[in-house]
Design a protein around this motif. Sequence first.
Motif, mmCIF file in Angstrom:
data_model
loop_
_atom_site.group_PDB
_atom_site.id
_atom_site.type_symbol
_atom_site.label_atom_id
_atom_site.label_comp_id
_atom_site.label_asym_id
_atom_site.label_seq_id
_atom_site.Cartn_x
_atom_site.Cartn_y
_atom_site.Cartn_z
ATOM 1 N N ALA A 36 -1.554 48.399 -99.596
ATOM 2 C CA ALA A 36 -0.094 48.220 -99.609
ATOM 3 C C ALA A 36 0.308 46.800 -100.002
ATOM 4 C CB ALA A 36 0.487 48.563 -98.244
ATOM 5 N N ILE A 37 -0.638 45.860 -99.896
ATOM 6 C CA ILE A 37 -0.293 44.464 -100.182
ATOM 7 C C ILE A 37 -1.203 43.843 -101.249
ATOM 8 C CG2 ILE A 37 0.783 44.069 -97.933
ATOM 9 C CD1 ILE A 37 -1.840 42.547 -97.162
ATOM 10 N N MET A 68 1.258 32.423 -101.181
ATOM 11 C CA MET A 68 0.810 33.778 -101.504
ATOM 12 C C MET A 68 2.025 34.684 -101.745
ATOM 13 S SD MET A 68 -1.612 36.366 -99.301
ATOM 14 C CE MET A 68 -3.101 35.393 -99.458
ATOM 15 N N GLU A 69 3.007 34.603 -100.878
ATOM 16 C CA GLU A 69 4.204 35.444 -101.026
ATOM 17 C C GLU A 69 4.956 35.129 -102.313
ATOM 18 O OE1 GLU A 69 6.718 35.208 -97.588
ATOM 19 O OE2 GLU A 69 5.468 36.608 -96.451
ATOM 20 N N ARG A 70 4.913 33.888 -102.766
ATOM 21 C CA ARG A 70 5.601 33.489 -103.988
ATOM 22 C C ARG A 70 4.774 33.762 -105.240
ATOM 23 N NH1 ARG A 70 6.539 27.698 -103.438
ATOM 24 N NH2 ARG A 70 5.180 27.760 -101.637
ATOM 25 N N GLY A 71 3.586 34.329 -105.060
ATOM 26 C CA GLY A 71 2.757 34.682 -106.200
ATOM 27 C C GLY A 71 1.975 33.528 -106.787
ATOM 28 N N LEU A 72 1.880 32.430 -106.057
ATOM 29 C CA LEU A 72 1.154 31.262 -106.554
ATOM 30 C C LEU A 72 -0.343 31.360 -106.298
ATOM 31 C CD1 LEU A 72 3.672 28.488 -105.475
ATOM 32 C CD2 LEU A 72 3.455 29.624 -107.696
ATOM 33 N N ILE A 73 -0.747 32.271 -105.431
ATOM 34 C CA ILE A 73 -2.167 32.492 -105.159
ATOM 35 C C ILE A 73 -2.524 33.841 -105.759
ATOM 36 C CG2 ILE A 73 -3.895 32.854 -103.356
ATOM 37 C CD1 ILE A 73 -2.341 30.793 -101.698
ATOM 38 N N PRO A 109 -3.604 39.576 -104.077
ATOM 39 C CA PRO A 109 -2.489 39.906 -103.187
ATOM 40 C C PRO A 109 -1.190 40.129 -103.958
ATOM 41 C CG PRO A 109 -2.999 37.569 -103.055
ATOM 42 C CD PRO A 109 -4.024 38.197 -103.957
ATOM 43 N N ASP A 110 -0.377 41.041 -103.470
ATOM 44 C CA ASP A 110 0.949 41.298 -104.015
ATOM 45 C C ASP A 110 1.937 40.574 -103.106
ATOM 46 O OD1 ASP A 110 3.380 42.241 -104.892
ATOM 47 O OD2 ASP A 110 2.771 44.345 -104.930
ATOM 48 N N GLY A 111 2.212 39.321 -103.450
ATOM 49 C CA GLY A 111 3.048 38.470 -102.611
ATOM 50 C C GLY A 111 4.411 39.047 -102.271
ATOM 51 N N PRO A 112 5.160 39.543 -103.277
ATOM 52 C CA PRO A 112 6.461 40.122 -102.964
ATOM 53 C C PRO A 112 6.374 41.302 -101.992
ATOM 54 C CG PRO A 112 6.355 39.575 -105.276
ATOM 55 C CD PRO A 112 4.961 39.395 -104.723
ATOM 56 N N ALA A 113 5.309 42.097 -102.091
ATOM 57 C CA ALA A 113 5.133 43.224 -101.162
ATOM 58 C C ALA A 113 4.883 42.704 -99.749
ATOM 59 C CB ALA A 113 3.978 44.112 -101.609
ATOM 60 N N ILE A 114 4.077 41.657 -99.643
ATOM 61 C CA ILE A 114 3.823 41.065 -98.323
ATOM 62 C C ILE A 114 5.135 40.591 -97.716
ATOM 63 C CG2 ILE A 114 2.711 39.157 -97.096
ATOM 64 C CD1 ILE A 114 0.437 39.365 -99.235
ATOM 65 N N ARG A 115 5.936 39.888 -98.506
ATOM 66 C CA ARG A 115 7.224 39.372 -98.011
ATOM 67 C C ARG A 115 8.161 40.504 -97.601
ATOM 68 N NH1 ARG A 115 9.965 34.895 -101.389
ATOM 69 N NH2 ARG A 115 8.633 33.647 -100.074
#
Length: 67
Positions: free
Chosen positions: A62-63, A36-41, A3-9
């Motif tokens: 996209a995410i 996930m949004e913070r990139g920890l996953i 997952p691309d956490g920043p893109a999700i956010r």
Amino acid sequence: MTPDGPAIRRIRKAQNMSLRALQQQTGIDRGYLSRMERGLIRRSADHRVRTIADALHVKPAAITQEE
């Protein structure tokens, strides 16, 4: 999937959706979504990423990040 956490956010915030609302729409724990949004996953089950993409009305590409 990665997952691309920043893109999700970014997408979530652009839609004025709270993390709580995303949790309610996906059934995924809010803490998990936050990590996930913070990139920890770094890896997530494909079905989770698809569920999030569906809730955000975007394609999974996209995410996610290419490996």
